[in-house]
Scaffold this active site. Structure first.
Site, PDB file in Angstrom:
ATOM      1  N   GLY A 111       4.175  -4.289   4.379  1.00 43.96           N
ATOM      2  CA  GLY A 111       4.283  -5.722   3.881  1.00 43.96           C
ATOM      3  C   GLY A 111       4.044  -6.680   5.115  1.00 43.96           C
ATOM      4  O   GLY A 111       3.370  -7.649   4.665  1.00 43.96           O
ATOM      5  N   GLY A 112       4.259  -6.274   6.210  1.00 40.56           N
ATOM      6  CA  GLY A 112       3.822  -7.090   7.277  1.00 40.56           C
ATOM      7  C   GLY A 112       2.358  -7.291   7.490  1.00 40.56           C
ATOM      8  O   GLY A 112       1.761  -8.219   7.557  1.00 40.56           O
ATOM      9  N   SER A 113       1.691  -6.177   7.508  1.00 41.21           N
ATOM     10  CA  SER A 113       0.250  -6.066   7.265  1.00 41.21           C
ATOM     11  C   SER A 113      -0.439  -7.132   6.167  1.00 41.21           C
ATOM     12  O   SER A 113      -1.316  -7.639   6.176  1.00 41.21           O
ATOM     13  CB  SER A 113      -0.167  -4.507   7.398  1.00 41.21           C
ATOM     14  OG  SER A 113       0.259  -4.208   8.472  1.00 41.21           O
ATOM     15  N   ALA A 114       0.404  -6.782   5.082  1.00 41.02           N
ATOM     16  CA  ALA A 114      -0.250  -7.382   3.715  1.00 41.02           C
ATOM     17  C   ALA A 114      -0.209  -8.876   4.097  1.00 41.02           C
ATOM     18  O   ALA A 114      -0.989  -9.795   3.661  1.00 41.02           O
ATOM     19  CB  ALA A 114       0.856  -7.171   2.787  1.00 41.02           C
ATOM     20  N   GLY A 147       7.702   1.134   4.874  1.00 40.81           N
ATOM     21  CA  GLY A 147       6.521   1.963   4.759  1.00 40.81           C
ATOM     22  C   GLY A 147       5.518   1.427   3.602  1.00 40.81           C
ATOM     23  O   GLY A 147       4.580   2.433   3.355  1.00 40.81           O
ATOM     24  N   LYS A 152       0.741  -1.096   0.078  1.00 38.19           N
ATOM     25  CA  LYS A 152       0.062  -0.049   0.158  1.00 38.19           C
ATOM     26  C   LYS A 152       0.938   1.098   0.059  1.00 38.19           C
ATOM     27  O   LYS A 152       1.982   1.459   0.407  1.00 38.19           O
ATOM     28  CB  LYS A 152      -0.923   0.061   0.945  1.00 38.19           C
ATOM     29  CG  LYS A 152      -0.372   0.154   2.656  1.00 38.19           C
ATOM     30  CD  LYS A 152      -0.259   1.531   3.244  1.00 38.19           C
ATOM     31  CE  LYS A 152       0.515   1.664   4.308  1.00 38.19           C
ATOM     32  NZ  LYS A 152       1.810   2.483   4.582  1.00 38.19           N
ATOM     33  N   PRO A 197       9.505  -5.125   0.591  1.00 36.98           N
ATOM     34  CA  PRO A 197      10.530  -4.780   1.377  1.00 36.98           C
ATOM     35  C   PRO A 197       9.913  -4.751   2.644  1.00 36.98           C
ATOM     36  O   PRO A 197       9.063  -4.479   2.926  1.00 36.98           O
ATOM     37  CB  PRO A 197      11.143  -3.674   0.803  1.00 36.98           C
ATOM     38  CG  PRO A 197      10.961  -3.356  -0.584  1.00 36.98           C
ATOM     39  CD  PRO A 197       9.421  -4.020  -0.645  1.00 36.98           C
ATOM     40  N   VAL A 198      10.919  -5.066   3.797  1.00 35.24           N
ATOM     41  CA  VAL A 198      10.511  -5.165   4.854  1.00 35.24           C
ATOM     42  C   VAL A 198      10.950  -3.921   5.707  1.00 35.24           C
ATOM     43  O   VAL A 198      11.897  -3.203   5.304  1.00 35.24           O
ATOM     44  CB  VAL A 198      11.198  -6.281   5.758  1.00 35.24           C
ATOM     45  CG1 VAL A 198      11.071  -6.435   7.346  1.00 35.24           C
ATOM     46  CG2 VAL A 198      11.100  -7.693   5.238  1.00 35.24           C
ATOM     47  N   ALA A 199       9.865  -3.387   6.545  1.00 36.12           N
ATOM     48  CA  ALA A 199      10.192  -2.225   7.066  1.00 36.12           C
ATOM     49  C   ALA A 199      10.484  -1.072   6.033  1.00 36.12           C
ATOM     50  O   ALA A 199      11.447   0.029   6.540  1.00 36.12           O
ATOM     51  CB  ALA A 199      11.170  -2.229   8.323  1.00 36.12           C
ATOM     52  N   ASP A 230      -3.062  -1.396   9.397  1.00 33.30           N
ATOM     53  CA  ASP A 230      -3.023  -1.500   8.069  1.00 33.30           C
ATOM     54  C   ASP A 230      -3.716  -2.720   7.517  1.00 33.30           C
ATOM     55  O   ASP A 230      -3.665  -2.932   6.347  1.00 33.30           O
ATOM     56  CB  ASP A 230      -1.714  -1.196   7.400  1.00 33.30           C
ATOM     57  CG  ASP A 230      -0.990   0.122   7.800  1.00 33.30           C
ATOM     58  OD1 ASP A 230      -1.782   1.125   8.069  1.00 33.30           O
ATOM     59  OD2 ASP A 230       0.109   0.194   7.668  1.00 33.30           O
TER      60      ASP A 230
HETATM   61  O1  C5P Z   1      -0.781  -0.931  14.232  1.00 34.50           O
HETATM   62  P1  C5P Z   1       0.415  -1.230  13.948  1.00 34.50           P
HETATM   63  O2  C5P Z   1       0.655  -2.557  14.748  1.00 34.50           O
HETATM   64  O3  C5P Z   1       0.862  -1.530  12.597  1.00 34.50           O
HETATM   65  O4  C5P Z   1       1.292   0.038  14.490  1.00 34.50           O
HETATM   66  C1  C5P Z   1       2.510  -0.007  14.682  1.00 34.50           C
HETATM   67  C2  C5P Z   1       3.080   1.227  15.426  1.00 34.50           C
HETATM   68  O5  C5P Z   1       2.888   2.366  14.533  1.00 34.50           O
HETATM   69  C3  C5P Z   1       2.209   1.410  16.788  1.00 34.50           C
HETATM   70  O6  C5P Z   1       2.761   0.632  17.730  1.00 34.50           O
HETATM   71  C4  C5P Z   1       2.492   2.877  17.012  1.00 34.50           C
HETATM   72  O7  C5P Z   1       3.706   3.045  17.634  1.00 34.50           O
HETATM   73  C5  C5P Z   1       2.514   3.364  15.499  1.00 34.50           C
HETATM   74  N1  C5P Z   1       1.003   3.896  15.023  1.00 34.50           N
HETATM   75  C6  C5P Z   1       0.426   5.043  15.667  1.00 34.50           C
HETATM   76  N2  C5P Z   1      -0.729   5.395  14.929  1.00 34.50           N
HETATM   77  C7  C5P Z   1      -1.369   4.701  14.126  1.00 34.50           C
HETATM   78  C8  C5P Z   1      -0.914   3.607  13.549  1.00 34.50           C
HETATM   79  C9  C5P Z   1       0.374   3.078  14.268  1.00 34.50           C
HETATM   80  O8  C5P Z   1       1.288   5.686  16.481  1.00 34.50           O
HETATM   81  N3  C5P Z   1      -2.499   5.254  13.736  1.00 34.50           N
END
Ligand code: C5P
Length: 321
Positions: free
Chosen positions: A107-110, A104, A11, A100-102, A142
């Protein structure tokens, strides 16, 4: 049934407006999600115990065990359907990564979304997409969008989705992958620090790259971006691309400044950091322009590698069972 494979896209956020930190540590968002044609594949097969294997792009950096988002999704789905009487045998999850990992690009959410779709099929649990979205939201902010795909407005943590009523225009993007990674929590924390510093020193230069204090107020959907998307006009979309996390990502990864500048100088209609970065995203006017831009950015030596993708594309879907 031996196994089920699902394919899932990366995404982009065409807008990412971030509010102040909430009591639970998350930030309220208004974001325009856009799924693009860079796909991971996730296969689930019956096994003696839940386990995950990762191959492909950045495989060594993906956490194993229950720290793996795809395995967490399997566990969350199993818990959600416990009372349905359908069997939920243990699974071997195999992830073939191209995202790619980390980076932006979620990918992990996907991978978590693909695991949900694949297990829903393997276990014949029969959850609707809406029910899967509810499970997805417990796994990560995500994940629900990765199920939905397309172009959608996200609110709350990003998990409350409304599909955008936009025509089926295909956009051409160039992704510039960075030589390194950024941690999403660290980027959000850095944004909070930059905003605090700016409000303590409103006239100072330290926060010059950060949107005014209003940037930390309630996030608001960019009406001009939505109008450009409804018109299907890439030339109007380009200048409206925005990401409140960008100054934080650039402060943690200063080389991105040069990448973004190079892409714009080489003719991109717009440029921004993808989500929490460090991937940089460029919009091109056509497939041909995207090819030229990709070659030029690659030649400029301002990133590790480039990829051309199109969007929007559909969300996670079973490709073979
Ligand atoms: O929800 P997810 O585990 O993907 O989020 C990873 C980290 O990103 C959260 O632990 C938080 O630090 C940050 N985050 C946030 N606000 C969001 C989404 C993510 O602060 N709306």
């Amino acid at each position: 049934m031996t196994g089920v494979t699902a394919r899932v896209p990366a995404k982009l956020n065409l807008q990412l407006a971030v509010g102040p930190p909430r009591a639970d540590g998350y930030h309220d968002l208004v974001t325009v999600f856009h799924a693009v044609s860079l796909f991971d594949q996730v296969t689930v097969e019956p096994a003696k115990r839940d386990a995950v294997t990762v191959t492909g792009e950045g495989a060594g950096q993906v956490p194993g065990g229950q720290d793996n988002l795809a395995l967490r999704a399997v566990t969350a789905l199993r818990a959600a359907v416990r009372d349905r009487g359908t069997g939920t045998p243990r699974v071997q999850v195999t992830i073939a990564k191209k995202i790619p990992v980390a980076a932006g690009l979620a990918g992990g959410s996907a991978d978590a979304a693909a695991a949900l779709v694949a297990c829903n099929e393997l276990w014949a649990t029969g959850l609707t997409q809406q029910q899967l979205c509810e499970v997805a939201a417990t796994v990560g902010s995500d994940v629900a969008f990765a199920l939905l795909g397309g172009t959608s407005v996200g609110r709350g943590r990003g998990e409350q989705l409304t599909p955008a009523l936009v025509p089926a225009t295909q956009y051409h993007w160039v992704l510039a992958f960075a030589d390194g990674q950024l941690s999403t929590p660290e980027v959000y924390a850095s944004l909070d620090r930059l905003r605090t510093a700016r409000s303590a020193d409103p006239g100072g230069t330290g926060g010059a790259a950060v949107p005014a204090a209003a940037g930390a107020a309630e996030p608001v959907l960019d009406a001009a971006l939505m109008s450009a998307l409804r018109a299907g006009d890439a030339r109007r979309v380009g200048p409206r691309l925005s990401n409140d996390l960008q100054p934080a990502a650039v402060s943690l990864f200063p080389a991105l400044r040069r990448t973004l500048k190079a892409g714009l100088e080489l003719g991109a209609l717009g440029a921004l950091v993808a989500g929490s970065g460090p991937t940089c995203v460029f919009l091109a006017a056509s497939a041909k322009r995207a090819l030229d831009l990709a070659v030029a950015i690659s030649g400029a030596g301002v990133c590790r590698s480039v990829a051309r993708v199109t969007g929007p594309v559909p969300g996670a879907a079973v490709v073979s069972a």
